[in-house]
Enzyme design. Structure first.
Site, PDB file in Angstrom:
ATOM      1  N   CYS A   1      52.774  39.113  28.358  1.00 37.64           N
ATOM      2  CA  CYS A   1      51.871  38.130  28.962  1.00 37.64           C
ATOM      3  C   CYS A   1      52.535  37.664  30.241  1.00 37.64           C
ATOM      4  O   CYS A   1      53.127  38.463  30.956  1.00 37.64           O
ATOM      5  CB  CYS A   1      51.589  36.991  27.984  1.00 37.64           C
ATOM      6  SG  CYS A   1      53.083  36.135  27.402  1.00 37.64           S
TER       7      CYS A   1
ATOM      8  N   ARG B   1      43.859  37.189  35.897  1.00 42.74           N
ATOM      9  CA  ARG B   1      45.281  37.408  36.201  1.00 42.74           C
ATOM     10  C   ARG B   1      45.642  38.884  36.034  1.00 42.74           C
ATOM     11  O   ARG B   1      46.416  39.441  36.825  1.00 42.74           O
ATOM     12  CB  ARG B   1      46.167  36.531  35.319  1.00 42.74           C
ATOM     13  CG  ARG B   1      46.139  35.067  35.686  1.00 42.74           C
ATOM     14  CD  ARG B   1      47.129  34.249  34.877  1.00 42.74           C
ATOM     15  NE  ARG B   1      48.509  34.565  35.237  1.00 42.74           N
ATOM     16  CZ  ARG B   1      49.573  34.141  34.545  1.00 42.74           C
ATOM     17  NH1 ARG B   1      49.402  33.407  33.453  1.00 42.74           N
ATOM     18  NH2 ARG B   1      50.787  34.459  34.929  1.00 42.74           N
TER      19      ARG B   1
END
Length: 270
Positions: free
Chosen positions: A227, A169
Site C-alpha cells: 500500500c 493513487r
C-alpha cells in the site's frame, strides 16, 4: 488460531477472554489517541501505531517499517497483552488500520482478529476512562521471513502483486504523501476498502474470492501485498485468508519506499 475476522456475536460470547485493542490512526494527522480518549469500546486499550507498530520512517525504509521485535514486545507488554492473550482489534475505518496489529500478532503465532464493523459493531455507550491493564509477559519473536517481501519480490512478475491503495493513487492521478505518483509495474489494484460492504462489514468469503480471482489470485499463487506504507496492505492479507487462500506476504516498505528510489520504474494509469 481464531479466524482473522470475527463479528460482534463472537465478541459477546468471548468478551471475558479477549483483549480489545483500539488502533485508530489517521493519515491527515488527526490524533488516534484523542479519538480513543473521547470514547472507545469498553475495556479497550489504545495501541499507538507510530510508537509500537512501526519503526521510524525514512526514504530507504518507507514511512512505517516494521519495528524491532523487542519494541513490539515492549509495547504489548506495557499494554497488558501477553503471549497467550487473544486480541480483538478495531478502528473506525473498517479495520484497514487495525489490520496492521492483527497481522503482526498472527504472523508471530498469536491469536488475533479484527472486529468486523469496528467501532460500529457496538451499540452501547462508549467508555472514556479505562483502568490500565497490568503489564504482561510478551516474548520478542523475529518477523517470519516467509511472510515478508522486499522490493525485488514486489517487482517480480512471477508474483501476484496487489496494491491496496485507492484507484486514484494507484493510477497516479494523485499522490498526497509519497515522492512519486503511480504504482509498481505489474501490480494489480485491489483497494482494501472494497473488501467491505456498504455497512463497513467484510464481504462474504465467496465474494472476496471473486475479487481476488479477478486480479489473478488462484490457489497456490504467491501473493505480495503493498500500500502506501505497509499498513492497509495488511487488510488485503487478512481478506485473503477470509477468502480461503494462503497467508500471502507483506511488503512493509510499500510505495513510500519504492517511490523514493528514482532508479526504479513507475507505472501510471491502468
Amino acid at each position: 488460531m481464531i479466524p482473522p475476522v470475527v463479528d460482534a456475536d463472537w465478541w459477546r460470547a468471548h468478551r471475558d477472554s479477549v483483549v480489545l485493542a483500539d488502533v485508530r490512526w489517521y493519515l491527515d494527522d488527526r490524533s488516534g489517541r484523542a479519538a480513543y480518549d473521547a470514547g472507545h469500546l469498553p475495556g479497550a486499550v489504545f495501541v499507538d501505531l507510530d510508537r509500537w507498530l512501526a519503526a521510524h520512517g525514512s526514504p530507504d525504509d518507507g514511512r512505517h517499517p516494521l519495528p524491532a521485535p523487542e519494541v513490539f514486545a515492549e509495547g504489548m507488554a506495557q499494554l497488558g497483552i501477553g503471549d497467550d492473550a487473544t486480541v480483538l482489534a478495531y478502528d473506525d475505518a473498517g479495520g484497514v488500520i487495525a489490520a496492521r496489529l492483527v497481522w503482526m500478532l498472527r504472523a508471530t503465532g498469536r491469536d488475533a482478529a479484527l472486529l468486523d464493523g469496528g467501532l460500529t459493531a457496538y451499540d452501547g455507550p462508549l467508555e472514556v476512562e479505562t483502568p490500565p491493564r497490568p503489564p504482561a509477559a510478551f516474548t520478542p519473536r523475529p518477523w517470519p521471513v516467509d511472510r515478508l517481501a522486499g522490493i525485488d519480490d514486489a517487482a517480480d512478475p512471477g508474483n501476484v502483486v496487489l496494491d491496496a491503495r485507492d484507484w486514484a493513487r494507484y493510477r497516479g492521478e494523485t499522490e498526497p504523501v509519497d515522492p512519486r505518483p503511480g504504482h509498481i509495474p505489474g501490480a494489480r489494484n485491489l483497494p482494501c476498502r472494497s473488501n467491505l460492504d456498504e455497512r463497513g462489514r467484510f464481504l462474504a468469503p465467496d465474494r472476496l474470492r471473486e475479487r481476488f480471482a479477478a486480479v489473478g489470485v488462484a490457489a497456490g499463487s504467491d501473493v505480495v501485498s503493498y500500500c502506501g506504507s505497509g499498513v492497509t496492505a495488511c487488510h488485503n492479507l487478512l481478506a485473503l485468508e477470509v477468502a480461503g487462500f494462503g497467508p500471502g506476504r507483506l511488503y512493509p516498505g510499500s510505495w513510500s519506499q519504492y517511490s523514493s528510489n528514482p532508479d526504479l520504474p513507475v507505472a501510471v494509469g491502468d
